[in-house]
Design a protein around this motif. Structure first.
Motif, PDB file in Angstrom:
ATOM      1  N   UNK A 146      30.824  19.611 101.419  1.00  0.00           N
ATOM      2  CA  UNK A 146      30.182  20.445 100.417  1.00  0.00           C
ATOM      3  C   UNK A 146      29.850  21.857 100.858  1.00  0.00           C
ATOM      4  N   UNK A 147      29.368  22.627  99.884  1.00  0.00           N
ATOM      5  CA  UNK A 147      29.103  24.046 100.090  1.00  0.00           C
ATOM      6  C   UNK A 147      27.962  24.268 101.082  1.00  0.00           C
ATOM      7  N   UNK A 151      28.193  26.477 104.469  1.00  0.00           N
ATOM      8  CA  UNK A 151      27.372  27.657 104.756  1.00  0.00           C
ATOM      9  C   UNK A 151      26.726  27.531 106.133  1.00  0.00           C
ATOM     10  N   UNK A 152      26.146  26.372 106.415  1.00  0.00           N
ATOM     11  CA  UNK A 152      25.499  26.162 107.715  1.00  0.00           C
ATOM     12  C   UNK A 152      26.522  26.270 108.837  1.00  0.00           C
ATOM     13  N   UNK A 153      27.702  25.712 108.628  1.00  0.00           N
ATOM     14  CA  UNK A 153      28.745  25.761 109.660  1.00  0.00           C
ATOM     15  C   UNK A 153      29.191  27.195 109.915  1.00  0.00           C
ATOM     16  N   UNK A 195      37.426  21.534 109.309  1.00  0.00           N
ATOM     17  CA  UNK A 195      37.178  20.584 108.210  1.00  0.00           C
ATOM     18  C   UNK A 195      35.874  20.823 107.449  1.00  0.00           C
ATOM     19  N   UNK A 196      34.969  21.606 108.000  1.00  0.00           N
ATOM     20  CA  UNK A 196      33.678  21.814 107.345  1.00  0.00           C
ATOM     21  C   UNK A 196      33.657  23.051 106.450  1.00  0.00           C
ATOM     22  N   UNK A 197      34.282  24.146 106.888  1.00  0.00           N
ATOM     23  CA  UNK A 197      34.229  25.368 106.081  1.00  0.00           C
ATOM     24  C   UNK A 197      35.579  26.073 105.965  1.00  0.00           C
TER      25      UNK A 197
END
Length: 276
Positions: A146-147, A151-153, A195-197
């Motif tokens: 998810x978004x 963002x955190x990544x 894979x995260x962002x």
């Protein structure tokens, strides 16, 4: 009018540095587009040879892009402009008072123009291969988590990148290796963070791909997270660092090489003696 005159004067004096920034990001995006298309498009022999081996494909991409970053940083053109090729990096040097405000603005403009031009060029050259969903113009999009996670990544990897860069450049033993340290981070980020962002780090790079794809979904993540992380990392660095001062806004360090086409010319830093 004074602001316009200052901008025009800077453009006339430092246009070659701005051009180097545009070319640097254009080269980065072109390479990223070619590598990603070769590795991810279903019709590519390389993709077919590595079906089911996503981590290995990302590893190959990571090695390729790490070498691209090193080539940009240590090339004569990169040493000329400082090889920022990223508004977040430019922001860090500006916060350190190693880049005048007008030059920082032109750097960001050049980065965006160079990135967009390269993405549109790849659209023309690669055509339907570039547009295929598996490549999708090399846009950066949040992963399945998810978004919020994206963002955190993005914030985390940008913070670490800038922190490593600033620490390296302020250490006499490390400053000439700063470009290689960044290359190593790029490799690790592509391998494990993608894979995260989608692994951007760079607002201009994400904007360029979004323009080519005409897909602006979640672009705010990549426009906001890297600069915010850069700002925080630089503020903390200025608060806690005491030691060797930074000489200029050059990722490769400040000593020119005999191969530099502008050996006797300074990059557009140079804390101006007069106030902005």
């Amino acid at each position: 009018m004074q602001i316009v005159n200052k901008a025009i004067t800077a453009l006339r004096s430092h246009w070659k540095f701005y051009l180097a920034e545009a070319v640097g990001l254009a080269f980065f995006i072109t390479c990223a587009s070619l590598f990603t298309t070769a590795l991810e498009h279903p019709a590519s022999w390389l993709h077919r040879a590595l079906v089911g081996q996503e981590l290995l494909r990302r590893g190959i991409l990571g090695v390729g892009m790490a070498l691209v970053i090193a080539a940009i940083v240590y090339s004569p053109w990169g040493k000329q402009s400082g090889a920022h090729v990223n508004p977040a990096v430019t922001l860090a040097f500006w916060q350190l008072n190693k880049l005048r405000t007008v030059d920082a603005c032109w750097y960001v403009v050049a980065q965006v123009v160079g990135g967009v031009a390269a993405a549109l060029f790849c659209t023309l050259v690669l055509g339907r291969y570039y547009a295929h969903p598996s490549v999708h113009y090399v846009t950066t999009q949040p992963g399945p988590a998810g978004v919020g996670v994206a963002f955190v990544a993005e914030f985390f990897i940008s913070f670490v990148m800038v922190a490593v860069l600033l620490v390296a450049l302020h250490q006499p033993r490390l400053k000439n290796a700063a470009g290689w340290l960044l290359s190593g981070l790029i490799f690790l980020y592509i391998l494990f963070e993608t894979p995260y962002s989608g692994m951007s780090l760079n607002p201009a790079r994400s904007l360029a791909s979004a323009v080519a794809a005409q897909d602006y979904r979640n672009l705010w993540v990549y426009m906001l997270a890297p600069p915010a992380a850069t700002w925080l990392a630089t503020v903390l660095f200025l608060r806690f660092h005491h030691g060797h001062p930074l000489e200029c806004a050059i990722v490769a360090g400040c000593a020119p090489t005999p191969q530099s086409p502008h050996l006797r010319e300074e990059p557009p830093h140079y804390p101006a003696p007069q106030a902005e």
